[in-house]
Design an enzyme around this catalytic site. Structure first.
Site, PDB file in Angstrom:
ATOM      1  N   LYS A  94      66.041  61.886  30.530  1.00  0.00           N
ATOM      2  CA  LYS A  94      66.493  60.666  29.852  1.00  0.00           C
ATOM      3  C   LYS A  94      68.006  60.444  29.909  1.00  0.00           C
ATOM      4  O   LYS A  94      68.473  59.320  29.866  1.00  0.00           O
ATOM      5  CB  LYS A  94      66.012  60.666  28.404  1.00  0.00           C
ATOM      6  CG  LYS A  94      64.501  60.463  28.322  1.00  0.00           C
ATOM      7  CD  LYS A  94      64.087  59.883  27.014  1.00  0.00           C
ATOM      8  CE  LYS A  94      62.635  59.443  27.049  1.00  0.00           C
ATOM      9  NZ  LYS A  94      61.710  60.603  27.135  1.00  0.00           N
ATOM     10  N   GLU A 116      66.243  52.968  20.205  1.00  0.00           N
ATOM     11  CA  GLU A 116      65.120  53.374  19.362  1.00  0.00           C
ATOM     12  C   GLU A 116      64.516  54.599  20.013  1.00  0.00           C
ATOM     13  O   GLU A 116      64.707  54.844  21.212  1.00  0.00           O
ATOM     14  CB  GLU A 116      64.129  52.228  19.213  1.00  0.00           C
ATOM     15  CG  GLU A 116      63.021  52.185  20.229  1.00  0.00           C
ATOM     16  CD  GLU A 116      63.489  51.987  21.656  1.00  0.00           C
ATOM     17  OE1 GLU A 116      62.996  52.744  22.510  1.00  0.00           O
ATOM     18  OE2 GLU A 116      64.307  51.099  21.928  1.00  0.00           O
ATOM     19  N   SER A 383      59.796  66.845  33.919  1.00  0.00           N
ATOM     20  CA  SER A 383      60.718  65.869  33.328  1.00  0.00           C
ATOM     21  C   SER A 383      61.536  66.419  32.166  1.00  0.00           C
ATOM     22  O   SER A 383      62.609  65.904  31.867  1.00  0.00           O
ATOM     23  CB  SER A 383      59.940  64.630  32.881  1.00  0.00           C
ATOM     24  OG  SER A 383      58.848  64.982  32.047  1.00  0.00           O
TER      25      SER A 383
HETATM   26  C1  LIG Z   1      60.341  60.525  27.137  1.00  0.00           C
HETATM   27  C2  LIG Z   1      59.795  61.524  28.038  1.00  0.00           C
HETATM   28  C3  LIG Z   1      58.769  61.221  28.964  1.00  0.00           C
HETATM   29  C4  LIG Z   1      58.106  59.878  29.038  1.00  0.00           C
HETATM   30  O1  LIG Z   1      58.924  58.829  29.413  1.00  0.00           O
HETATM   31  P1  LIG Z   1      58.902  58.177  30.861  1.00  0.00           P
HETATM   32  O2  LIG Z   1      59.755  56.983  30.685  1.00  0.00           O
HETATM   33  O3  LIG Z   1      57.488  57.838  31.192  1.00  0.00           O
HETATM   34  O4  LIG Z   1      59.477  59.157  31.796  1.00  0.00           O
HETATM   35  C5  LIG Z   1      58.362  62.207  29.832  1.00  0.00           C
HETATM   36  N1  LIG Z   1      58.870  63.450  29.791  1.00  0.00           N
HETATM   37  C6  LIG Z   1      59.830  63.792  28.911  1.00  0.00           C
HETATM   38  C7  LIG Z   1      60.345  65.174  28.913  1.00  0.00           C
HETATM   39  C8  LIG Z   1      60.324  62.846  28.001  1.00  0.00           C
HETATM   40  O5  LIG Z   1      61.267  63.201  27.128  1.00  0.00           O
END
Ligand SMILES: *Cc1c(COP(=O)(O)O)cnc(C)c1O
Length: 398
Positions: A94, A116, A383
């Site tokens: 993010k 948010e 992610s």
């Molecule tokens: C917020 C988040 C997601 C989901 O958000 P996307 O916009 O679909 O990427 C996925 N993995 C992690 C670690 C997150 O913090």
């Protein structure tokens, strides 16, 4: 699939029939101005140089492309590589977007940032870049989420952000978005709203995607260096869809690269017990954009559920709706149970605690890798890291 995909979105923010600008009239002009300013920034080498330098020195890019050797051996099929976004500052992808957007806000002369957050990960990324750039930061968060994610609330406050509890409705992410929109309608003069996923009105889905494209650009270069060829398959979890778009986008015109987005299957595909928008969702408009969403027959947004707060949202980013409609990306889902099992596998096989969101992508890899030949290569997007999920995972797994 056409030979070469058209460039999307168009000037009005449409990805085929999806996307667009469904916002209150007072926001139309500011959003059009934002789209123009973003276009100028994108073409300004000074902007890119500053962004690249901070991504490198502050955020920790490039992230490694890690060969998961033990997991690959255990599954006995395709070779599995993990793109390690979990190793970034603040622990997830993010920050790529939060950083890009605050540089844009600075360029626009804004002094105040709002955001948010559901699980708190985007709130933390936003509070981080606000501290770094000395900007006022207000984060709207559902009161229920604040209780569930007390650690992230503390992280934001320690960095000087004001976290505002939203008590309306279910007191979770959807209500927090409404509150942030209400703020922005009255404050757009001096305030930029950093949206945290590839969602919302144009130009956000495009901007957020672009700020995350670095994931796919790096992965492409890294796999060519390591293997001398492109991967057979890319896998990523899809909440709003930003980490998936970031990985997928630089490969969209490589027809031999299969792409799979994994949504949250929750307790299974039962109304109100999951967040898999392509499993029984409808076309509709929610919070600025036209896309697939979970609603009842009257068009009322349905409750959603997932063990991972970051995937627990009723709408999917409009570019995913488009890529699904043209058959370029496949979408599936993993249930809570499958995601937790994958969390455990990665922890014990590779010594990596994945975020529960990322664990959904890992659950699909676990299913598909053994069915593919050993000569195939999978790149899965890790992610985020699972530190934030330790309490929940312990409850189920220990
Ligand atoms: C917020 C988040 C997601 C989901 O958000 P996307 O916009 O679909 O990427 C996925 N993995 C992690 C670690 C997150 O913090």
């Amino acid at each position: 699939m056409p030979d070469l995909l058209p460039t999307v979105p168009d000037a009005t923010g449409h990805f085929g029939p999806f996307g667009g600008m469904f916002v209150p009239e007072t926001l139309m002009t500011p959003l059009q101005d934002l789209a123009i300013a973003y276009e100028q920034a994108r073409q300004d080498p000074a902007f890119q140089i500053e962004l690249d330098s901070l991504l490198h020195n502050y955020v920790g890019r490039p992230t490694p492309l890690y060969f998961a050797e033990r997991w690959t051996e255990q599954l006995g099929g395709a070779k599995i590589y993990l793109k390690r976004e979990d190793l970034l500052h603040t622990g997830a992808h993010k920050i790529n977007n939060a950083l890009g957007q605050i540089l844009l806000a600075k360029r626009l002369g804004k002094s105040r940032i709002i955001a948010e957050t559901g699980a708190g990960q985007h709130g933390v990324a936003t509070a981080t870049v606000c501290a770094r750039f000395g900007m006022e930061c207000v984060v709207y968060m559902g009161a229920v989420d604040m209780e569930r994610q007390a650690l992230n609330v503390a992280r934001m406050r320690l960095m000087g952000a004001k976290v505002v509890a939203v008590t309306a409705g279910q007191a979770t992410l959807k209500e927090a978005v409404n509150e942030a929109m209400r703020d922005w309608v009255g404050s757009v003069e001096n305030t930029h709203y950093i949206i945290g996923s590839a969602l919302g009105s144009h130009p956000f889905p495009m901007m957020v995607r672009d700020f995350h494209r670095v994931i796919g650009i790096e992965a492409r270069q890294q796999i060519l260096e390591k293997e001398g060829r492109l991967p057979s398959m890319l896998v990523a979890c899809v909440g709003g869809g930003s980490n998936a778009m970031g990985l997928f986008h630089p490969f969209l015109n490589d027809p031999d690269v299969r792409m799979v987005g994994v949504e949250a299957g929750g307790d299974g595909i039962i109304p109100e017990r999951h967040a898999a928008r392509f499993q029984g969702g409808k076309l509709g408009v929610l919070q600025g954009t036209k896309t697939w969403l979970l609603a009842n027959d009257d068009g009322q947004i349905e409750l959603t559920h997932s063990v991972s707060a970051g995937l627990d949202y009723a709408a999917i980013g409009p570019e995913h709706a488009y890529l699904q409609s043209i058959g370029r990306v496949e979408y599936t889902y993993a249930t809570d149970t499958e995601a937790l099992a994958a969390f455990k596998t990665l922890a014990t096989t590779e010594g990596i605690l994945p975020a529960l969101e990322s664990s959904h992508a890992m659950a699909y890899v676990h299913k598909i890798a053994p069915l593919l030949p050993k000569t195939d290569i999978i790149i899965a997007n890790l992610s985020g890291r699972g530190d934030k999920d330790v309490e929940q995972a312990s409850k189920y797994l220990l």
